[in-house]
Scaffold this motif. Structure first.
Motif, short mmCIF file in Angstrom:
data_model
loop_
_atom_site.label_atom_id
_atom_site.label_comp_id
_atom_site.label_asym_id
_atom_site.label_seq_id
_atom_site.Cartn_x
_atom_site.Cartn_y
_atom_site.Cartn_z
N UNK A 19 33.84 49.89 39.28
CA UNK A 19 35.28 49.89 39.02
C UNK A 19 36.05 49.79 40.33
N UNK A 20 35.58 50.46 41.37
CA UNK A 20 36.26 50.43 42.66
C UNK A 20 36.26 49.01 43.21
N UNK A 21 35.10 48.35 43.17
CA UNK A 21 35.02 46.97 43.65
C UNK A 21 35.96 46.07 42.86
N UNK A 22 35.95 46.21 41.54
CA UNK A 22 36.78 45.36 40.70
C UNK A 22 38.27 45.61 40.95
N UNK A 23 38.65 46.86 41.16
CA UNK A 23 40.05 47.18 41.45
C UNK A 23 40.50 46.51 42.74
N UNK A 24 39.66 46.58 43.76
CA UNK A 24 39.99 45.98 45.05
C UNK A 24 40.08 44.46 44.95
N UNK A 25 39.13 43.85 44.26
CA UNK A 25 39.11 42.39 44.17
C UNK A 25 40.19 41.86 43.23
N UNK A 26 40.59 42.65 42.25
CA UNK A 26 41.70 42.25 41.38
C UNK A 26 43.01 42.19 42.15
N UNK A 27 43.10 42.95 43.27
CA UNK A 27 44.35 43.05 44.03
C UNK A 27 44.52 41.94 45.05
N UNK A 28 43.47 41.14 45.27
CA UNK A 28 43.54 40.10 46.30
C UNK A 28 43.48 38.72 45.65
N UNK A 29 44.05 37.70 46.31
CA UNK A 29 44.16 36.38 45.68
C UNK A 29 42.89 35.53 45.82
N UNK A 30 42.93 34.39 45.17
CA UNK A 30 41.88 33.40 45.31
C UNK A 30 41.66 33.07 46.78
N UNK A 31 40.40 32.88 47.16
CA UNK A 31 40.08 32.61 48.56
C UNK A 31 39.69 33.86 49.33
#
Length: 269
Positions: free
Chosen positions: A175-187
């Motif tokens: 969940x932590x990884x997904x939360x962080x990656x959901x917050x950043x854009x493509x690339x």
């Protein structure tokens, strides 16, 4: 570092128990640690005699990974979570040597990291240290110092180098990884290294880590690969650290220590 030199308790630093950041500093042959940290590492050495080398492998892949991210991948901002104490070839040094002006935010929950990091970075306006807990990613993403240096409309290098194995399953590392990656854009890119259940010695070391440090989850390659779900895992995939885009020759048969940690980098499409 002398335990009696400062009032460590007043700084929120417990010198009676080993800490993640300080034990890593021990195996990197640093000086910002205490006897309790060195005693812990001595116990791990009994199981994994190569543990000092393992720390070196992790530091080396950090350098290779950041050079790739700041170079070929073109990233100019990095969020380094669970960064530990400053040592040689830190993320900001590698990134800024590759791409001057790169911005780096270090995040760690150990107050000693903040104390030493701020002194090191006092004259580096493009880098800062934040005291926060990786188990609360929403707070990290909203932190004013993080927001000051990281533009979440531009690609970010999210670095979880040697930290996810210190999270128990019930603390939700996925969940932590997904939360962080959901917050950043493509690339944006995710960079992970972690202890791997790659041998009986690794399983034995996991028991020692959990018994003495209270953390240390050695996951299978399949479990670690799940962190990259929905992302484009770059070549050569998730591999033992020495095999990730090595600068030189690598032995045909890897030792227990060389297989103790796995790592990889993935791109968000």
């Amino acid at each position: 570092m002398a335990e009696e030199q400062y009032d460590w308790a007043a700084l929120g630093i417990d010198v009676t128990k080993p800490s993640i950041a300080r034990t890593y500093d021990v195996v990197l042959r640093g000086k910002d640690n205490f006897e309790v940290d060195r005693a812990f590492v001595a116990e791990i050495v009994k199981i994994i005699p190569e543990i000092y080398d393992v720390a070196t492998y992790n530091r080396e892949i950090l350098g290779r990974g950041v050079r790739y991210l700041a170079g070929e991948a073109g990233l100019r901002q990095f969020l380094d979570l669970g960064s530990g104490l400053p040592t040689v070839q830190n993320t900001h040094q590698v990134a800024q040597a590759t791409a001057p002006g790169s911005r780096v935010v270090y995040v760690d929950n150990d107050p000693i990291v903040l104390a030493h990091g701020r002194a090191l970075l006092a004259e580096n306006a493009s880098t800062t240290v934040v005291t926060a807990d990786i188990r609360e990613p929403e707070k990290i993403l909203a932190h004013e110092e993080v927001r000051r240096l990281i533009d979440f409309d531009q690609p970010v290098g999210v670095m979880l180098v040697g930290i996810l194995h210190h999270l128990h399953d019930d603390e939700g590392p996925q969940r932590i990884v997904e939360t962080l990656m959901d917050a950043v854009p493509s690339g944006s890119h995710l960079f992970v290294t972690a202890f791997c259940a790659s041998s009986q010695e690794a399983v034995d070391a996991e028991a020692q880590y959990q018994g003495l440090l209270g953390t240390g989850r050695f996951r299978t390659p399949e479990e670690i690969t799940r962190y990259f779900g929905g992302l484009e895992l770059l070549e050569p995939g998730l591999v033992p650290l020495p095999l990730w885009r090595p600068d030189g020759a690598v032995p045909d048969e890897l030792s227990v220590g060389q297989r103790l940690m796995y790592g990889g980098i993935a791109r968000k499409p």
